[in-house]
Design an enzyme around this catalytic site. Structure first.
Site, short mmCIF file in Angstrom:
data_model
loop_
_atom_site.label_atom_id
_atom_site.label_comp_id
_atom_site.label_asym_id
_atom_site.label_seq_id
_atom_site.Cartn_x
_atom_site.Cartn_y
_atom_site.Cartn_z
N CYS A 225 31.51 13.26 82.53
CA CYS A 225 31.96 11.72 81.94
C CYS A 225 31.53 10.93 82.98
O CYS A 225 31.92 10.86 84.00
CB CYS A 225 33.34 11.76 81.56
N GLU A 226 30.78 9.82 82.43
CA GLU A 226 30.46 8.95 83.50
C GLU A 226 31.53 7.82 83.81
O GLU A 226 31.46 7.05 85.04
CB GLU A 226 29.35 7.90 82.99
N HIS A 227 32.82 7.72 83.38
CA HIS A 227 33.88 7.11 83.65
C HIS A 227 34.67 7.65 84.92
O HIS A 227 35.11 6.92 85.83
CB HIS A 227 34.73 6.91 82.40
N HIS A 228 34.98 8.93 84.89
CA HIS A 228 35.72 9.52 85.84
C HIS A 228 35.11 10.71 86.62
O HIS A 228 35.70 11.19 87.50
CB HIS A 228 37.33 10.05 85.23
N CYS B 189 38.95 14.36 81.09
CA CYS B 189 39.89 12.91 81.53
C CYS B 189 40.84 12.77 80.60
O CYS B 189 41.75 11.83 80.88
CB CYS B 189 38.73 12.01 81.50
N HIS C 72 37.48 16.94 76.60
CA HIS C 72 37.27 15.94 77.91
C HIS C 72 38.54 16.09 78.75
O HIS C 72 39.70 15.81 78.53
CB HIS C 72 37.06 14.28 77.36
N GLN D 214 29.82 11.18 75.38
CA GLN D 214 29.61 12.06 74.28
C GLN D 214 28.60 11.33 72.94
O GLN D 214 27.64 11.91 72.60
CB GLN D 214 30.58 12.54 73.65
#
Length: 271
Positions: free
Chosen positions: A159-162, A230, A228, A200
């Site tokens: 995941c590019e956020h976390h 996260c 996920h 995703q």
């Protein structure tokens, strides 16, 4: 003497009055010339240090589902640039460990920066491969115009956020026109686009678009089911929650019966 005193007073007060009425702009002090010796170090050692800190790395074009991206990366870099990049990555991981309160010299942690750098290289290796390169010559002329479905293709991504993992299964379907593709290439396409920093929703769309570009089918469809970390390891901590996304192109979008047939195959129990 009295006359002299009077003349002297007139001169004195006249000069002061002239200064008082003089425009303020005429009385602005000029700034002193800069002292270069105090603010600029021009020694050869300083110049050498400045040159080494401004080393830049290549930013090649990367094709992703029909569009070009600028990506800080590895494609075409020299061995020296590769070594510099890995050194910077390891330094960044070392800093993170120190900020977490870890002893970066202890046995279990000493080689962690190097391991993390190598792992991230692998987990983001998909940036430097295109769908065309993956499929290669595995396109075959075949008079088959019925649906082809490959389901339950396992994948892992970040995941590019976390930068935490999300993983699950990909289901792919397409309706050929005049060409079919080697089935293993569909799994390879999933690897290429999942080995990037992703969300995703984008991953789903990229797979469908790449399949459309390479095969030119009358329709392409992708459904992804994923968990996920996260959401499971942090934040709301909802273990077991599953996110489902879909992308329908061509006949799968325009024809409800085609779309429903694909979804029946996807939801059908494999056993």
């Amino acid at each position: 003497c009295v006359v002299c005193v009077c003349v002297w007073c007139c001169v004195l007060f006249g000069t002061q009055a002239t200064r008082a009425t003089q425009p303020r702009s005429h009385r602005v002090l000029q700034p002193a010339a800069p002292n270069n010796t105090q603010h600029h170090n021009t020694t050869p050692q300083h110049n050498k240090l400045r040159n080494t800190t401004t080393t830049s790395l290549p930013t090649p074009h990367i094709k992703m589902a029909g569009r070009q991206l600028f990506q800080f990366g590895r494609d075409g870099e020299t061995p020296e640039q590769s070594a510099l990049r890995l050194e910077k990555m390891q330094g960044a991981v070392t800093t993170l460990l120190e900020c977490l309160g870890e002893d970066v010299t202890r046995e279990g942690i000493a080689d962690t920066p190097k391991r993390v750098a190598k792992a991230l290289e692998f987990l983001t290796s998909g940036y430097f491969t295109t769908a065309e390169e993956v499929v290669g010559t595995a396109l075959f002329d075949e008079e088959h115009d019925d649906m082809v479905v490959v389901k339950d293709i396992e994948f892992h991504s970040l995941c590019e956020h976390h930068m935490l993992p999300f993983y699950g299964k990909v289901h792919i379907g397409y309706v050929p026109t005049s060409k079919i593709v080697g089935l293993s290439k569909l799994a390879r396409l999933v690897e290429v686009y999942s080995r990037r920093l992703q969300v995703q929703e984008r991953l789903t769309k990229q797979l469908a678009s790449a399949l459309t570009e390479v095969l030119k089918p009358s329709g392409a469809a992708v459904v992804i089911e994923a968990q996920h970390m996260c959401m499971c390891m942090r934040g709301v901590q909802k273990v077991g929650s599953v996110t489902t996304t879909s992308s329908m192109l061509g006949a799968f979008r325009s024809d409800q019966r085609t779309r429903e047939e694909f979804m029946r195959w996807v939801t059908k129990d494999s056993h």
